[in-house]
Every structure is written in C-alpha cells, then in structure tokens.
Design a protein around this motif. Structure first.
Motif, PDB file in Angstrom:
ATOM      1  N   ARG A 265      29.983  38.972  44.771  1.00 34.13           N
ATOM      2  CA  ARG A 265      29.369  37.693  44.172  1.00 34.13           C
ATOM      3  C   ARG A 265      30.109  37.275  42.996  1.00 34.13           C
ATOM      4  N   ASN A 266      30.812  38.160  42.474  1.00 32.82           N
ATOM      5  CA  ASN A 266      31.474  37.802  41.084  1.00 32.82           C
ATOM      6  C   ASN A 266      32.490  36.629  41.184  1.00 32.82           C
ATOM      7  N   GLU A 267      32.473  35.783  40.343  1.00 28.24           N
ATOM      8  CA  GLU A 267      33.602  34.533  40.384  1.00 28.24           C
ATOM      9  C   GLU A 267      34.858  35.102  39.977  1.00 28.24           C
ATOM     10  N   SER A 348      37.400  35.753  44.033  1.00 26.94           N
ATOM     11  CA  SER A 348      36.639  34.748  43.603  1.00 26.94           C
ATOM     12  C   SER A 348      35.353  34.554  44.757  1.00 26.94           C
ATOM     13  N   LYS A 349      34.155  35.233  44.508  1.00 29.15           N
ATOM     14  CA  LYS A 349      32.930  35.214  45.432  1.00 29.15           C
ATOM     15  C   LYS A 349      33.614  35.565  46.706  1.00 29.15           C
TER      16      LYS A 349
END
Length: 366
Positions: A265-267, A348-349
């Motif tokens: 989920r981290n950008e 990214s995500k």
C-alpha cells in the motif's frame, strides 16, 4: 520445388535460431536456472554441472545466434548444418524426456517471452528437425550470399556482438523485461485468479510401507492396502494443473507473519532483493546501507527480501552494517523479480516503478 523448399527451410531455421538465441541472450541467467533444473537429481542427475550452468548457457545461446547467421549467409554450409543437426537432436531428446516424464514444465527455449508446454516444445523441435534434415539432404542448393571475406566479417561481428550483449545484461539488466515484475506492472493484479479460471484436479495419494517397500495408493484403493502395512506419508498428486497467476509464491514474511498486503500500500516503497545472501555480490551489498539511509530521508519504506535463513541474515547485517529488516520470499519468486543479487526495486502502491542492478544504483530516481 525442392529448391524452393530448401530456401524456405534455410530462412525459417536461420531466423528462428537467431530469435531464440537472442531472447535467451537477453537473459542468460534465466536460461542458466533452467539448465540447473535439467541437471538436478530429479531429471538427469548430473548436479556436478550446475556450477557451470551460466557458462554453458552463454555458450549455447551465442552458438545459436552465430549458427543462425552462418546458415542465412551460406557460410561453411556443411559444418553449419551438421552443427544444427547435432543441436536439434540433443534438444529433441531433452524435450521428449521432459514431456514424457513430466519433469520440466517449461524448457526455456524462448525465455520468458514465450512459454511453451513440454509437448508443445517437443513438437516445435520435431518441426525444426524436419526442416534441418531438408537442408542436410539439399545442401547443393545453399549458395553463399556474399564473398568469403564479407561472410567472415559478418560472422565475427555476430560473435563479438553476442558476447558483448551477454556481458552487458549480466552486469546491468536484460534489455527487454518479459517477466511479470516488469516496470509498469501491478503486483496485486498479477496475483489475481479469475473466478472462471480452470481449477487444478488433484488426487490424494497415500504411501504405505508394505513388506519393507513403500507403495502408493489412491484414496480409491485404500481398501486394497494389505494387512500389516504401515502408513508413511500422504501427498497430493496433480492430475491436471489449473490456472496459475503470473505472480505466485510472492511473500513478505517475517516471524510467521505476512506483511505483503500492508507493505504494497506504500506510495514510496523500496525492495533490496538478494535471493541468496551467501553468494550475493559483496560490492553490491556494501552499497545498500547508504542507499537505505538516502531513501528513508526521501520518505521511502525500505525492506530487504531474501530466501536466506535468519542466521545468514544476521551475518550479512553485521558484515555490511545493514540496519533494514529482511523478509522471507521463495527464491524462485525472487529470481523472477530480478536477476541481480542484490538488486533494487522501487514500487508505488504495488506498481513497479523502477528496477536496477546493483551496478546501476546511481541511476535510481528517488
């Protein structure tokens, strides 16, 4: 008619060998992994060849390209066709063995660009064998395209360019990425199994020791187990394999807890991938901590990914001064993510943004 068929065979075989060779030359490490599978005890039982798998892979793929060029040029026709015939006989035997005994699911003939099932691969080799035999029996129709000097220059150029390509991709990245983790792909989407996807057909097999010998019984044969037989094990036998998503066996596990869904989920997410810390490139490993500190300042979540044991992880962290945590993933999955050991992947995500070899860390766009 024979002359026309010979010309078609020359063009077909030459072009196919060049394409097949270049695709594998784009990723010689991937082809070497396939050779290790053939060398294993489960297939040909020649594990002593495994340390030389990469050298053998490079030799074979460069030979494929050069032989294809020589055939198209009409250079050293007799030697070229004999070499092609010998190669295709060996390949046909390997693919037949693989298909008949169901030991290697994909021959790696076209790398990750085109996956062929074992019997499809064997069929492809039979077709090639037929065309090469046509060339063998009609060599008189194969005339040189250029003068001898020009042909030598082209063949040498093909050889040296192939060698340079092999050197380049081993020290950087494949020129074209055909794998499911290529830049732009979404990892989450690559793991999805469609609702209408075909399911695997699995049969339970029970192993019993009967008079000192282990024998297998299906669930339908349990009533036939002799009296006095002792249970040994149970396994699932795949009768028909169902749909397998492009990305599978991809985990981010630590202490028995799966963090993949959370981390993806981290950008801004950086993976330090080293499938085997014991054989990871020392110079590459020395660069990781400085990159870690730089990435953290840029707002990245940074983790290491490996298939190594906790003891090996602790040893590497101490040896290279690494302060980021390592998470477990299947080694085959990590080799699919990237060939270099170590390598760096930015996400990214769940979308792959950039991938670099440890030799190209300065090219990262943080």
């Amino acid at each position: 008619m024979r002359q026309l068929l010979t010309h078609f065979s020359r063009l077909f075989v030459g072009v196919l060998f060049i394409i097949s060779g270049l695709i594998k030359l784009n990723d010689p490490l991937g082809f070497s992994y396939k050779l290790v599978e053939y060398f294993s005890e489960a297939v040909f039982n020649v594990p002593f060849l495994s340390p030389f798998a990469l050298a053998i892979a490079l030799f074979l793929v460069i030979l494929e390209v050069v032989l294809g060029v020589m055939l198209l040029l009409g250079y050293q026709t007799k030697w070229t066709i004999w070499s092609l015939l010998l190669l295709i006989i060996v390949f046909t035997f390997l693919t037949f063995y693989s298909a008949y005994f169901d030991v290697v699911k994909d021959c790696g003939c076209f790398g990750d660009a085109l996956k062929l099932k074992p019997w499809e691969t064997f069929g492809k080799d039979i077709v090639l064998l037929v065309f090469i035999l046509i060339l063998y029996f009609n060599q008189k129709w194969i005339e040189p395209l250029f003068g001898l000097g020009t042909q030598k220059v082209i063949v040498l150029a093909a050889f040296f360019l192939s060698c340079f390509m092999g050197y380049w991709v081993l020290n950087h990245l494949p020129l074209i990425d055909f794998r499911p983790f290529k830049v732009g792909n979404n990892i989450n989407e690559g793991m999805v199994i469609p609702d209408d996807a075909p399911k695997s057909v699995v049969e339970m097999v029970f192993i019993y020791n009967v008079n000192g010998e282990n024998k297998e019984f299906t669930d339908k044969e349990l009533m036939q187990i002799p009296e006095g037989a002792t249970f040994v094990d149970r396994k699932d036998k795949v009768i028909k394999e169902g749909y397998v998503p492009p990305i599978h066996d991809f985990t981010m596990e630590k202490d028995g807890v799966e963090y993949r869904d959370l981390f993806l989920r981290n950008e801004k997410f950086m993976l330090m991938v080293a499938y085997d810390l014991e054989i990871a490139d020392a110079d590459g490993m020395k660069k990781l901590e400085a990159l870690h500190q730089k990435a953290v300042k840029k707002g990245y979540k940074v983790i290491g990914m490996t298939a190594s044991s906790p003891e090996q992880i602790a040893k590497a962290q101490k040896q290279y001064g690494l302060t980021f945590d390592f998470y477990f993933c299947d080694p085959i999955a990590l080799k699919t993510v990237e060939r270099a050991n170590p390598s760096i992947v930015l996400l990214s995500k769940a979308v792959v943004v950039q991938k670099v070899h440890h030799n190209d860390i300065e090219d990262l766009k943080l």
